[in-house]
Design a protein around this motif. Structure first.
Motif, PDB file in Angstrom:
ATOM      1  N   ASP A   1      -5.227   3.603  -0.069  1.00  0.00           N
ATOM      2  CA  ASP A   1      -6.170   2.716   0.613  1.00  0.00           C
ATOM      3  C   ASP A   1      -6.264   1.367  -0.092  1.00  0.00           C
ATOM      4  O   ASP A   1      -6.891   0.436   0.425  1.00  0.00           O
ATOM      5  CB  ASP A   1      -7.560   3.363   0.673  1.00  0.00           C
ATOM      6  CG  ASP A   1      -7.578   4.562   1.615  1.00  0.00           C
ATOM      7  OD1 ASP A   1      -6.807   4.553   2.596  1.00  0.00           O
ATOM      8  OD2 ASP A   1      -8.352   5.495   1.353  1.00  0.00           O
ATOM      9  N   LYS A   2      -5.683   1.305  -1.276  1.00  0.00           N
ATOM     10  CA  LYS A   2      -5.710   0.062  -2.057  1.00  0.00           C
ATOM     11  C   LYS A   2      -4.278  -0.396  -2.326  1.00  0.00           C
ATOM     12  O   LYS A   2      -3.368   0.409  -2.478  1.00  0.00           O
ATOM     13  CB  LYS A   2      -6.438   0.280  -3.391  1.00  0.00           C
ATOM     14  CG  LYS A   2      -7.904   0.672  -3.230  1.00  0.00           C
ATOM     15  CD  LYS A   2      -8.558   0.884  -4.592  1.00  0.00           C
ATOM     16  CE  LYS A   2     -10.021   1.271  -4.442  1.00  0.00           C
ATOM     17  NZ  LYS A   2     -10.666   1.526  -5.749  1.00  0.00           N
TER      18      LYS A   2
ATOM     19  N   LYS B   1       0.824  -1.222   0.000  1.00  0.00           N
ATOM     20  CA  LYS B   1       0.000   0.000   0.000  1.00  0.00           C
ATOM     21  C   LYS B   1       0.852   1.263   0.000  1.00  0.00           C
ATOM     22  O   LYS B   1       0.468   2.284  -0.558  1.00  0.00           O
ATOM     23  CB  LYS B   1      -0.931   0.012   1.209  1.00  0.00           C
ATOM     24  CG  LYS B   1      -2.125  -0.912   1.088  1.00  0.00           C
ATOM     25  CD  LYS B   1      -3.096  -0.723   2.242  1.00  0.00           C
ATOM     26  CE  LYS B   1      -4.344  -1.588   2.070  1.00  0.00           C
ATOM     27  NZ  LYS B   1      -5.313  -1.407   3.182  1.00  0.00           N
TER      28      LYS B   1
END
Length: 583
Positions: A570-571, A510
């Motif tokens: 966030d991904k 991330k």
């Protein structure tokens, strides 16, 4: 989704300016001639086969006012002599020849070389000697190397350009490519390596009617910079009878084109790099970097094992809205060595980048298939109006995004519809034996060549359903050992099969990750996420941005590097890394 860069460049630091266009190039060469202060000055333009000589004769030479012009081809063997000499390597096959070990000096009679030398000696003023083999005829006062990429050569073949020392304007483009691949490019590469350190200028002849040029010292400095930083090759795209629509829509390609089945974005033997010298852009074959700096680029161990060849390739196969690839097999090592003179084979894999519910791969034969029955039906389909019963013999596996399918040589395989494949494989890409092509013709209207005669000797029926299911298919939900202890990072070994020399690790992160090169050149692709940046751990190179789907190279000389997720944190981002495994 971020923008895929169709024309990546490498900005070369602290160099002189280049020269763009015939006028600027002629002005620079005339300055170099005047500095010589000689009554007789010889300008040699050694040339890669495929250079447009009419452009040089009509647009450059008049600006140099030569007293004599000598074309190397006129002093080389005749067309008939060349054909007779190379018939052993060219063969009658439409696609395959035997890899040549010829050198350019083997195609010039000694008396013709002496004749050229005498003509040059007796001429006052400027003498221009140009063409493939020009450096055999003369010791140059000024040496220019005229280069161009293999993709541009292939484009010119399609438009009717002849091969070197032939009269084959209208010949099948596959036969033209074969002659280049097996004979003339190998010969020209050997001569290119010989004169590399001596050249005063590199002339880029890729763009029609607008060449560019850089001095030899700056050119050599540019290649030295390339092997100490991340870089991308210039991709090119081509249509296919099975081609799809995904790359066209996601990579910003020509929306009016019917399809794009292929993307060659990680094949140094085919692709180019663009060196930007203060906005003069020099496009050269990426192999020039491999030839000049194999240790820094490949790593000493890889160089020792493969020589000055880049052994890994990445390319795309797009069947979204298209059809099946051809059913095929790659040759076993001993077969490709004995038959074609190649020292390693095209082991490969399919990394599934995008998919739908219809996505499949054909992989291996079904359990208990008898080879003689399989080959009989393949030959029957090849010779007549008969549909090969693939459902009787070949496994079909559903695939989805991030599946990774290993395909060691000898395994029957092909991609199915509605799939975007990132193909990760060994480099000898021409050695694919098509076994069945679904009764299609090529885009040129000719039947697509099928080679059951070669393929039958390489099909391994032990690569069956059980073998494929247990050893060749890696799925993202499989239980992977995490190969790193870095916090918030997951590194998975997705392949390739233990029979193949390429290893692939997939890195999920991330925020950031530090990666090692494993004593090998690395080829990578951002397979999840929008953008990342590659950073040096010691600030030895500038931050290098990468967008989704872009293939990039990390030279072995870098040793360790950092990747930072600059997209949505966030991904997770994911990068697939390929390198030559140490045995």
């Amino acid at each position: 989704m971020s923008k895929y860069n169709l024309k990546p460049e490498i900005s070369i630091k602290s160099t002189t300016d280049g020269f763009a266009g015939f006028s600027a190039i002629a002005e620079e060469i005339n300055k170099a001639i005047s500095i010589k202060k000689k009554e007789n000055v010889v300008l040699a333009i050694e040339s890669y086969p495929g250079v447009n000589y009419s452009e040089l004769r009509n647009k450059l030479f008049p600006l140099l006012s030569p007293n004599r012009i000598i074309f190397a081809d006129d002093y080389a063997f005749s067309i008939e002599e060349v054909q007779e000499k190379i018939k052993d390597v060219i063969t009658d096959d439409r696609v395959f020849g035997i890899l040549s070990h010829y050198t350019i000096n083997q195609f010039f009679h000694e008396e013709n070389i002496k004749l050229a030398e005498n003509e040059i000696r007796q001429t006052a003023g400027l003498v221009i000697v140009y063409g493939t083999g020009a450096t055999l005829l003369v010791e140059a006062d000024i040496l220019v190397y005229a280069d161009l990429t293999r993709w541009e050569i292939q484009r010119r073949f399609k438009k009717g350009m002849k091969n070197w020392k032939t009269d084959n304007k209208d010949e099948d483009k596959l036969r033209k490519f074969k002659r280049g691949y097996f004979f003339e490019w190998r010969m020209a590469d050997r001569q290119k390596k010989k004169v590399f350190s001596q050249l005063d200028y590199l002339l880029d002849t890729n763009v029609e009617n607008f060449p560019s040029m850089i001095d030899g010292a700056s050119y050599r400095k540019g290649l030295q910079q390339v092997v100490h930083q991340p870089f991308r090759l210039v991709p090119y795209f081509d249509a296919s009878v099975w081609g799809g629509q995904w790359m066209k829509e996601n990579f910003g390609l020509d929306s009016n084109a019917d399809n794009f089945g292929w993307a060659f974005d990680g094949i140094p033997e085919e692709n180019s790099i663009i060196l930007n010298y203060n906005e003069t852009k020099i496009e050269i074959p990426a192999t020039n970097v491999v030839f000049r700096h194999p240790n820094e680029l490949l790593g000493a161990k890889v160089h020792a094992r493969f020589g000055a060849e880049f052994p890994i390739r990445f390319d795309y196969l797009d069947t979204m809205g298209g059809g099946n690839l051809s059913l095929q097999v790659h040759p076993l090592v001993e077969y490709v060595q004995d038959t074609f003179g190649i020292h390693y084979t095209q082991d490969e894999s399919y990394y599934i980048l995008e998919s739908t519910e219809r996505s499949t791969v054909y992989l291996g034969v079904k359990n208990d298939v008898k080879k003689n029955e399989l080959v009989h039906d393949l030959k029957k389909a090849e010779s007549g109006n008969y549909r090969f019963p693939d459902e009787k013999y070949i496994n079909i596996f559903p695939v989805k995004k991030h599946d990774h399918i290993s395909i060691p040589a000898g395994t029957i395989h092909c991609g199915g519809p509605d799939t975007v494949v990132l193909e990760i494989s060994a480099t000898p890409y021409i050695f694919t034996f098509k076994l069945w092509d679904w009764q299609r013709t090529g885009l040129d209207g000719l039947p697509r060549p099928v080679h059951v005669n070669h393929g039958q000797h390489n099909i391994l029926v032990e690569r069956d359903t059980d073998f494929a299911d247990n050893q060749l298919i890696s799925r993202p939900e499989d239980a992977f050992e995490n190969l790193t202890s870095q916090e918030g990072v997951k590194t998975e070994c997705t392949g390739l099969n233990e029979l193949e020399f390429i290893a692939t690790n997939r890195h999920w992160f991330k925020e950031s990750i530090i990666i090692e090169t494993h004593e090998s050149v690395n080829m990578l692709n951002l397979v999840e996420g929008t953008t990342i940046v590659i950073e040096s751990l010691d600030r030895s190179f500038d931050p290098f941005p990468v967008s989704y789907g872009e293939t990039f190279i990390i030279p072995e000389s870098i040793k360790k590097y950092k990747m930072i997720n600059t997209g949505d944190r966030d991904k997770e981002a994911a990068v697939i890394q390929a390198f030559v495994r140490n045995l």
